[in-house]
Design a protein around this motif. Structure first.
Motif, PDB file in Angstrom:
ATOM      1  N   GLU A  77       0.849  -1.180   0.000  1.00 41.59           N
ATOM      2  CA  GLU A  77       0.000   0.000   0.000  1.00 41.59           C
ATOM      3  C   GLU A  77       0.893   1.241   0.000  1.00 41.59           C
ATOM      4  OE1 GLU A  77      -3.743   1.792   2.533  1.00 41.59           O
ATOM      5  OE2 GLU A  77      -2.552   0.165   3.375  1.00 41.59           O
ATOM      6  N   PRO A  78       0.594   2.240  -0.823  1.00 40.08           N
ATOM      7  CA  PRO A  78       1.492   3.394  -0.946  1.00 40.08           C
ATOM      8  C   PRO A  78       1.924   4.014   0.384  1.00 40.08           C
ATOM      9  CG  PRO A  78      -0.170   3.503  -2.642  1.00 40.08           C
ATOM     10  CD  PRO A  78      -0.550   2.346  -1.745  1.00 40.08           C
ATOM     11  N   PHE A  79       0.994   4.223   1.301  1.00 37.57           N
ATOM     12  CA  PHE A  79       1.354   4.810   2.595  1.00 37.57           C
ATOM     13  C   PHE A  79       2.338   3.909   3.346  1.00 37.57           C
ATOM     14  CE2 PHE A  79       0.513   4.996   7.192  1.00 37.57           C
ATOM     15  CZ  PHE A  79       0.915   6.297   7.444  1.00 37.57           C
ATOM     16  N   VAL A  80       2.070   2.613   3.324  1.00 35.34           N
ATOM     17  CA  VAL A  80       2.935   1.652   4.011  1.00 35.34           C
ATOM     18  C   VAL A  80       4.288   1.559   3.306  1.00 35.34           C
ATOM     19  CG1 VAL A  80       3.173  -0.767   4.706  1.00 35.34           C
ATOM     20  CG2 VAL A  80       0.960   0.377   4.898  1.00 35.34           C
ATOM     21  N   HIS A  81       4.278   1.638   1.986  1.00 33.39           N
ATOM     22  CA  HIS A  81       5.536   1.603   1.245  1.00 33.39           C
ATOM     23  C   HIS A  81       6.434   2.768   1.647  1.00 33.39           C
ATOM     24  CE1 HIS A  81       8.039   1.687  -2.567  1.00 33.39           C
ATOM     25  NE2 HIS A  81       8.217   0.472  -2.085  1.00 33.39           N
ATOM     26  N   ASP A  82       5.849   3.924   1.856  1.00 25.01           N
ATOM     27  CA  ASP A  82       6.620   5.082   2.329  1.00 25.01           C
ATOM     28  C   ASP A  82       7.235   4.808   3.699  1.00 25.01           C
ATOM     29  OD1 ASP A  82       5.973   6.460   0.022  1.00 25.01           O
ATOM     30  OD2 ASP A  82       4.399   7.659   0.977  1.00 25.01           O
ATOM     31  N   ILE A  83       6.480   4.132   4.567  1.00 30.99           N
ATOM     32  CA  ILE A  83       6.995   3.788   5.895  1.00 30.99           C
ATOM     33  C   ILE A  83       8.167   2.819   5.765  1.00 30.99           C
ATOM     34  CG2 ILE A  83       6.456   2.586   8.059  1.00 30.99           C
ATOM     35  CD1 ILE A  83       3.606   3.764   7.784  1.00 30.99           C
ATOM     36  N   TYR A  84       8.021   1.810   4.906  1.00 28.34           N
ATOM     37  CA  TYR A  84       9.126   0.870   4.676  1.00 28.34           C
ATOM     38  C   TYR A  84      10.377   1.618   4.236  1.00 28.34           C
ATOM     39  CZ  TYR A  84       5.719  -3.035   4.370  1.00 28.34           C
ATOM     40  OH  TYR A  84       4.750  -3.963   4.597  1.00 28.34           O
ATOM     41  N   ASN A  85      10.209   2.507   3.276  1.00 24.89           N
ATOM     42  CA  ASN A  85      11.368   3.212   2.722  1.00 24.89           C
ATOM     43  C   ASN A  85      12.039   4.120   3.744  1.00 24.89           C
ATOM     44  OD1 ASN A  85      11.216   1.957   0.257  1.00 24.89           O
ATOM     45  ND2 ASN A  85      10.004   3.576  -0.677  1.00 24.89           N
ATOM     46  N   LYS A  86      11.297   4.600   4.719  1.00 20.87           N
ATOM     47  CA  LYS A  86      11.891   5.415   5.777  1.00 20.87           C
ATOM     48  C   LYS A  86      12.554   4.542   6.839  1.00 20.87           C
ATOM     49  CE  LYS A  86       8.809   9.275   5.043  1.00 20.87           C
ATOM     50  NZ  LYS A  86       7.505   9.825   5.346  1.00 20.87           N
TER      51      LYS A  86
END
Length: 110
Positions: A77-86
């Motif tokens: 999920e885009p929001f979760v993907h951003d969290i992974y990348n951080k």
């Protein structure tokens, strides 16, 4: 006997931009066909509002992950993907919270 799981990532070296670019280019060139092939195996690639969710590389490209390995990429999920990348940089650097003990489970990775 108690065992402990540690939240940690492997300590793969960080690639130089010139080393990472071919991996990124490879992913960009196969992304659509990868989604089709993945969907045949696991079900429809997730999307929202007509946009596909990004593919998350478990061993990321910055650390030499295989851009086309079906066992290395999943829809996030885009929001979760951003969290992974951080979170990934702290994980690879062995920083908190990744350098602490995890839950007590009947197996160990350490």
């Amino acid at each position: 006997m108690k065992t402990t799981i540690y939240y940690c990532c492997c300590d793969y070296r960080t690639l130089e931009p010139t080393e990472k670019k071919p991996l990124r280019d490879a992913w960009e060139s196969v992304r659509e066909s990868f989604r089709r092939d993945w969907s045949k195996r696991f079900g429809e690639w997730l999307s929202e509002g007509g946009r596909y969710w990004p593919g998350h590389h478990i061993r990321d490209l910055w650390h030499g992950g295989d851009p086309m390995d079906p066992n290395n990429v999943f829809p996030a999920e885009p929001f979760v993907h951003d969290i992974y990348n951080k979170a990934y940089p702290a994980c690879y650097a062995g920083q908190a919270p990744w350098n602490t003990s995890g839950p007590n489970l009947p197996y160990t990775d350490n």
